[in-house]
Design an enzyme around this catalytic site. Structure first.
Site, mmCIF file in Angstrom:
data_model
loop_
_atom_site.group_PDB
_atom_site.id
_atom_site.type_symbol
_atom_site.label_atom_id
_atom_site.label_comp_id
_atom_site.label_asym_id
_atom_site.label_seq_id
_atom_site.Cartn_x
_atom_site.Cartn_y
_atom_site.Cartn_z
ATOM 1 N N ASP A 58 -6.865 -3.944 -5.866
ATOM 2 C CA ASP A 58 -6.386 -2.754 -5.139
ATOM 3 C C ASP A 58 -5.165 -2.407 -5.696
ATOM 4 O O ASP A 58 -4.633 -1.176 -5.446
ATOM 5 C CB ASP A 58 -6.485 -2.904 -3.733
ATOM 6 N N ASP A 72 0.534 -1.274 0.170
ATOM 7 C CA ASP A 72 0.110 -0.092 -0.010
ATOM 8 C C ASP A 72 0.843 1.248 -0.002
ATOM 9 O O ASP A 72 0.121 2.481 0.174
ATOM 10 C CB ASP A 72 -0.828 0.162 1.096
HETATM 11 N N1 GLY Z 1 -7.239 -1.468 -0.084
HETATM 12 C C1 GLY Z 1 -8.214 -2.087 0.753
HETATM 13 C C2 GLY Z 1 -9.550 -1.654 0.390
HETATM 14 O O1 GLY Z 1 -10.009 -1.034 -0.702
HETATM 15 O O2 GLY Z 1 -10.371 -1.933 1.252
#
Ligand code: GLY
Length: 407
Positions: free
Chosen positions: A180, A115
């Site tokens: 994601d 992330d």
């Molecule tokens: N990246 C985590 C979410 O979209 O919850």
């Protein structure tokens, strides 16, 4: 007497016209952005007081802060402050962004998380774009170098989650990659632009191509998690983590996909990415269970539709992506984006001033399978909502640099 009366009438008329013109001139055309400024000012005040970064509201109705150590959402509140600085040019927002992003600056060296793009691009990335601060650039380079350390050329993807701890260790995965993760590519593409080193872009392109091959079903919906064999690169599992079922369509995942491939096209001008983004957009727009107000259920296949929570965050991310995609495509995605934003700006989704613990949007979902953050505000819903508002503002030829960068 008649003369005096006439003079008064002329005077009143003049005052009326003058006042009317002035109030027209000084009245902002951007009431949603103005509201975002007012509401976020309240959130900024309580966040300074708590010395923490706001994330959501917890199950007891209390303001919930980002986790110490690392939190994938920690970049969104500073990012929101940068956007409001861009809008208002008021230095208090720059100071707020700097204060809160500093708290996690060292996280750029943590090798455990994919992330880093979310965290650093939304905060330091916007900060660098708006100020040109060389230190921010170095922070981004460090974060990018850490992130590409998670790339395995055999798989052709950045690994999303480590599987040696936490709930991820209980799923039998070896090399999980989540949709994601497409959002982390923006920082890598941008790093190649600002450093001239193509290694970041090469990783981003490989990741996007592998994801395009394996993450999507024929109808253009995407799986949440693709688990790879780290030696052969073969797909081991097609699963979900935050969706209703492995074969379901988790709403925010679809939003990350459309946003991600729009970014890929922005930086490469590769028509296959444009096609991919258009196909995902068309699938979202025409989805049979999309509610009339365009704010999707948290999963398009959730069992109890229409009695399932909506996800305003998915709507905000999608709207922002549609605005950018519209600029590249021959199709019209702008009208759809405006519809979404208009609906998010209605009483149903927009908080009252000082309510909703001072977050802007109501009715988002973090993760229902984890029984976490159900029908709550989320800092990233607010971030992408403001981003979409700024993009719309830029389209009206306002001097906001935000969209210029994305063309
Ligand atoms: N990246 C985590 C979410 O979209 O919850």
């Amino acid at each position: 007497m008649k003369k005096i009366n006439n003079s008064f009438i002329v005077l009143f008329a003049a005052i009326f016209i003058l006042y009317g013109c002035q109030s027209e001139d000084t009245k902002s055309k951007h009431k949603e952005l103005d509201f975002a400024v007012e509401q976020t000012q309240l959130l900024l005040d309580v966040s300074y007081k708590a010395d923490k970064i706001p994330r959501t509201i917890d199950a007891n109705g209390h303001l919930h802060w980002t986790r110490d150590g690392f939190d994938w959402t920690e970049g969104f509140f500073p990012g929101t402050c940068w956007y409001l600085y861009e809008y208002t040019k008021d230095e208090k927002w720059q100071k707020g962004a700097q204060f809160f992003q500093k708290k996690y600056e060292d996280h750029r060296f943590l090798p455990f998380y994919h992330d880093l793009g979310f965290v650093f691009n939304c905060s330091y990335g916007n900060g660098y774009r708006l100020t040109g601060d060389e230190h921010y650039k170095q922070v981004l380079i460090d974060a990018g170098n850490t992130l590409i350390g998670r790339f395995n050329p055999q798989v052709g993807c950045i690994k999303s989650w480590d599987v040696d701890k936490g709930w991820q260790s209980k799923r039998g995965w070896e090399y999980p990659v989540i949709i994601d993760n497409m959002m982390n590519l923006e920082m890598l593409f941008e790093l190649s632009e600002i450093t001239g080193d193509s290694k970041y872009k090469a990783v981003a392109i490989a990741h996007a191509n592998t994801t395009m091959k394996n993450h999507f079903r024929e109808d253009m919906s995407s799986y949440h998690v693709i688990d790879y064999d780290s030696i052969t690169g073969e797909v081991r599992n097609k699963h979900t983590a935050q969706g209703f079922a492995h074969e379901s369509e988790w709403a925010r995942g679809q939003a990350w996909g459309i946003y991600g491939y729009t970014i890929c096209y922005r930086y490469t001008k590769d028509p296959s990415y444009l096609k991919q983004a258009e196909k995902i957009a068309d699938y979202i727009i025409n989805h049979p269970v999309m509610p009339e107000d365009k704010v999707p259920y948290w999963d398009y296949d959730a069992a109890k539709i229409p009695n399932e929570p909506r996800d305003a965050s998915a709507a905000a991310i999608t709207a922002s992506a549609f605005i950018e995609l519209d600029a590249y495509s021959d199709n019209n995605y702008l009208d759809e984006a405006k519809l979404i934003i208009n609906n998010l700006s209605s009483k149903e989704y927009l908080a009252d001033l000082g309510k909703n613990h001072n977050f802007i949007l109501k009715h988002s979902v973090g993760s229902i399978p984890h029984n976490n953050e159900i029908d709550v505000p989320l800092n990233y819903a607010d971030y992408y909502y403001i981003e979409a508002l700024l993009r719309l503002k830029a389209l009206n030829n306002e001097p906001v640099e935000q969209l210029a960068q994305s063309k």
